[in-house]
Design a protein around this motif. Structure first.
Motif: not given
Lengths: 706, 706
Positions: B328-336
């Motif tokens: 999920g963290m990676a997806l957050f980073e994608c959002g960033v």
């Protein structure tokens, strides 16, 4: 072996023709002392520029020669040198004829339109046949030397790499010549028009304009020498790519050597048909210049059809071919498709740039409502002009692929380019007539002479657009061939990774699902845009410098405008020479460095190792197609649009929508100015740019394999 | 379920904000009776046009609704209707606020720049938040209805097809609105300027010009309503595509529903952050308008970062996700990354179109040497302006793919678009201030008012370009997502060919080796060019008609120029309404019909049967990428280039290079005229065109499966 010698004979024939035609051109009346004085100034300027350009390119060339010799061996480096030298020679000789034919054409036009056309066309044909002949001789003789004298296998790495390097040499000269020449000619043209026509209110080619000699020099170094180098490159690269594919598809079959010879043989026979075709160019009773040129083209096309059939029958027969599931007949049909694609592209380009049809008339009509609407309509036409050529190319790919697969596409492309001798002849007469008009104006010849040269020049605008559309069209048709050369080379190294350890574990994926492919497509797509922007900016800067210089001369020597003082023509030529040489370097390096940068950046980003290499090779491959996908549209829109703008102005000058001096005419001059760098600098340089990107990618593979 | 209701709540909040802001705008002083009279004429014209446009689209819409209901069932057809109606509503309401805010902004600007900015921005924010809110509500409520009320599986064909149809409805309205509105507004603008500024020598927005009301109407129907429909479409299509991918990647995992909800949840939270952000838009002591807007944008961006982190944590956690190998963290980073891409594209666009930087200044500088050099430099800037955005998009794809594969790219794109509320707000204030300036001019308000509205308008040119770059940039970033939706759908049907017999034996090959892929890329590449040409030509024709009409009025009513007779504003509005509606039809059908035609033509050429289907599906897939590869460059070059031309004119009007009335200014007006259809008609319509091509391809699959 006999076949190769026969091909060499065809190449030699083109040189014989060139020598004969040159002596015939030089034998014509060179006009009055005043005309000769002007022509002399143009000649000197052009030679000085070319000397400087070649010196600069020479330095770059020597560096690359040494790098290639170090990385890939002397035979590869020599290939590069052959391509570079012959490409330069084609442009150099063509230009030298052109700067002598201009004044003689002006003189001949004093008698008749037919006389002017004959001389100008003969001068163009010299360039055309030298381009085709020298390219053919270079490729054939070096291929023959490597395979027969050195006894290397035709599909050995050294032969393939040497042939690719030959293409690279040609492309490198070509991009420098196209850009440098393009910046020179359009800097002079735009700058000269701005101060001359717009500010000082004096006509084009008025001898009081200090930029006028530079403008005429530009026609020769850009439209003649630059174009010749470009077509040389297109011819050579296509022949080489087809040979590389033949080496792969027919490896270990008895017909390998014949198949590799086939593109050269088609080129050879078409030199003969082109020479014959030149004699058909004669002004008929209708006085239609385009009609006269078409007669030559059609004769060449029909004779080529027969000739190619003969060549295929003689080399490989019409029956089924070893190792593949198609016949020699199918390959002949692909050649026919290549000729049809050529004919259609010429016809479409004439429609979009000729003064008789809707597009040019619509731009002229839009000029009535102002500068803005002229440019809007011109841009609309330029974008629209890409649609039909793209559809023709798509149809060509579909038909030839269904006939004989990828090799069918390659043969169609090679056939398309085999007509280069004739097509370049149609184009190269343009700068000669343009110059002739300038000399007529400056030497104060009667108005009718200028009318004849103007009529020739208008047709020249169309044929110039035709050649460019044809060159870039062949790149589109051959897109898959160029990509296949890369892909097959890569496959070869991967399969042989025991010897080429760098490629161990590499597994490129060229599917559109692969994000590296999408990234490659986008990056490739960006190149023609960035490159075009650089070319346009360079012209703007060069033109600005000319404007300042001319203003300075008018200010410091008020006698110029009264005709009591002579402008310093040499200063403008000198200024442009420096500007063009300086400005051509960085944009030219863009396609050279891009494949290398993309490869190593993607390699690093995707984590290195075999996976990183796979990703990077995939992205570079996709980039090769991306640069063609946008490049095709950028180039066609620029070259056709520019031609249309120029002829819309000519259409108004012929007395429509108010004629010369009207507001519509002023707007049309603006459109013409915009079209100048479009059609003569940025647009045509896209073609060699595409080729260089492709060829550097091939060389990158070869270097990584070592 | 709670999550869906919370998202709906966010959507409702946007509507609450819109109602509050509307009442606040309407409560402001509406100025003198003369101002209200002018504003009334603009309002009437805009409403009349939109009524007619929606009637025409309505007819097309009903036909498509019936076709979809027949082929794919009523739920799919209803999805289409929801998308179409809400997209239209966002534009309609936004425009209705805009035509009331214009006069109030003019009145507020009589007091202070800050007052004008506040009112205009509030009006823009209404449109912005309605676009995001209505799109979110439409997608969420219909998705909730299908999955919770009808208990359909979230990844069932009906749900997927219905969501795709919703996107199609939005896109169809969008392309009509963009093109129709674009042709109206630029026909009025170009035509009005040509007769007004150039021929009659009266300033812009002079009440004596019969086209001046039409020009102001155009700002509302094109820049406001058309833009709103476009962004609604982009928002909806991206959300839908991300949901479709989630349905595929997380099928049969417990987190399926959460993953499908994720893009909607990100959209929901960003509506709240956008609403908060609007309160940060306040003119600081430096009086920098762009600075005030940036404050709001930065506040929204920072808050969104926190909000998205919260949403991801709440929905799926930061740990490893079921069924995939990222967290999920990676997806957050994608959002960033999505937020960073947005910020960079905004910054790059400001650089290329703002009056403070090299590109605009270089165009202004080039205007000194004439119309031609202005246009050349403008074209150079327009082409150059594509490079950095393309590189940002490429980097975005590479980084997000390495973080979380294809779904990572999708989340980044969805996050990018989640800011639509704020970005559209920045844009939609432009037409309000443009109108306010017009009203100030026509009502004879003091010069300082016009100065304030002009300052707002110049920033509006940049923010307009920003929104367009942002919309097309999201299409580039999401290219692979749109292609993947097609590819995965196709895979689904092929795998399930027992039920979908049409797909038996189909085996598409999306490799660049496949000639059908190259053909598809080239054909897709041609679409933006042909489409752009049609748009430009349409504007030229509409402008020509306006020129004739205005000339006629000047001729028949000589009192107009003396100010003793009133021009017939309604006639020009009426004429443009008819022209725009007529001209928008054929170009809009191009992307609708292209996938269908390409499919069946390739199917026929390649011999039919399963092999023919495979070839045709490959070509259509490649076409979807081809249209993005050239579309990205065509659109960015047109929108940024047009903005730069417009602001170069403004820069000169601010007193540089001779200021208003100088020769440089005249050249800059030409550039501005050329840039008009570039940036407001052809360029922005490319984005919905790309989406339609993609969505029609998806619907084609669904229909063939039935």
């Amino acid at each position: 072996m006999t076949a190769l010698w026969l091909i060499v004979l065809c190449g030699v024939l083109s040189i014989v023709y060139a020598i004969w035609a040159t002596s015939s051109v030089l034998g014509a009346d060179a006009g009055s002392p005043r005309m000769q004085e002007i022509a002399g100034a143009v000649r000197e300027g052009a030679q000085a520029y070319l000397r400087r350009q070649y010196t600069t390119i020479g330095i770059v060339g020597i560096v690359i020669f040494l790098l290639l010799a170090y990385f890939l061996g002397i035979y590869v480096a020599v290939g590069f040198a052959i391509g570079a030298i012959l490409s330069g020679a084609a442009g150099f000789i063509g230009m030298n004829v052109s700067v002598r034919a201009n004044v003689r054409t002006a003189q001949a036009a004093t008698t008749s339109l037919a006389g002017g056309l004959e001389l100008a066309f003969k001068a163009g044909a010299i360039t055309g046949l030298l381009v085709a002949g020298l390219a053919l001789l270079g490729v054939t003789l070096y291929f023959g030397f490597l395979t027969y004298s050195l006894k290397l296998a035709p599909d050995s790495r050294t032969v393939v790499d040497a042939m690719v390097a030959l293409g690279f040499g040609a492309s490198l000269i070509s991009i420098f010549a196209r850009l440098g020449g393009g910046i020179f000619t359009k800097g002079a043209d735009v700058g000269g028009d701005l101060v001359g026509k717009v500010e000082a209110g004096i006509p084009e080619d008025d001898p009081r304009n200090p930029a006028t000699i530079a403008d005429n020099v530009g026609d020769n170094v850009g439209d003649c020498a630059g174009m010749a180098a470009d077509l040389f490159e297109t011819y050579a690269v296509t022949a080489v790519a087809t040979m590389v594919l033949a080496a792969i598809f027919f490896a270990k079959t008895p017909i390998l050597a014949s198949m590799m010879t086939l593109p050269l043989a088609i080129g050879g026979i078409c030199i003969i048909t082109s020479i014959i075709g030149t004699f058909f160019v004669k002004l008929g009773p209708s006085q239609s210049i385009m009609g006269a040129l078409y007669k030559g083209l059609i004769a060449t096309g029909v004779l080529s059809l027969i000739g190619i059939a003969g060549v295929i029958y003689y080399l490989i027969g019409f029956g089924k071919l070893d190792g593949v599931d198609y016949t020699g007949m199918a390959l002949f049909e692909c050649g026919v498709v290549g000729l049809i694609v050529t004919a259609l592209i010429i016809w479409i380009t004439e429609y979009y740039t000729g003064t008789d049809y809707r597009p040019v008339k619509s731009i002229a009509q839009a000029s009535v409502t102002g500068h803005g609407t002229n440019v809007i309509q011109g841009l609309a036409v330029s974008m629209e002009a890409t649609a039909l050529p793209a559809i023709v190319i798509i149809a060509g790919i579909l038909v030839t692929y269904s006939l004989a697969g990828l090799f069918g596409i390659a043969i169609a492309t090679a056939t398309m380019l085999a007509l280069a001798g004739m097509v370049v002849a149609l184009d190269a007469f343009g700068p000669v007539t343009d110059n002739a008009g300038g000399i007529a104006e400056m030497a104060g010849l009667p108005k009718e002479v200028r009318k004849s040269t103007d009529a020739l020049d208008a047709v020249g605008n169309t044929t110039k657009a035709v050649t460019k559309g044809y060159a870039i069209g062949s790149a589109g048709l051959g897109a898959l061939v160029l990509f296949a050369a890369y892909n097959q080379d890569l496959k070869f190294f991967v399969a042989d990774s025991a010897h080429h350890t760098y490629f161990a574990g590499v597994n490129p994926d060229f599917s559109l699902n692969n994000p590296y492919v999408v990234v490659g497509l986008l990056f490739g797509g960006l190149l023609p845009y960035l490159f075009g922007a650089m070319g346009m900016t360079a012209v703007g800067r060069a033109a600005g410098a000319i404007v300042e210089e001319v203003r300075r001369q008018f200010r410091e020597k008020p006698g110029i405008m009264q005709g009591t003082d002579k402008p310093d023509y040499g200063k403008a030529v000198d200024l442009l020479t420096k500007a063009a040489i300086k400005e051509m370097i960085i944009p030219s390096l863009l396609p050279v460095l891009s494949p290398i940068v993309v490869y190593f950046v993607i390699y690093a980003i995707s984590g290195g190792g075999a996976a990183g290499k796979s990703a990077a090779f995939s992205a570079v491959g996709a980039m090769l197609l991306g640069v063609i996908v946008t490049g095709l549209f950028v180039a066609i829109s620029m070259t056709s649009g520019g031609g249309a703008w120029d002829n819309a102005k000519k259409y108004i000058e012929d007395g429509h929508f108010g004629g010369k001096g009207s507001d519509a005419h002023k707007s049309a001059v603006t459109g013409d100015t915009v079209g100048d760098p479009y059609k003569d600098t940025a647009g045509p340089a896209v073609n060699p740019m595409i080729k260089i990107t492709n060829i550097v990618a091939l060389l990158l593979l070869a270097i990584l394999a070592h």
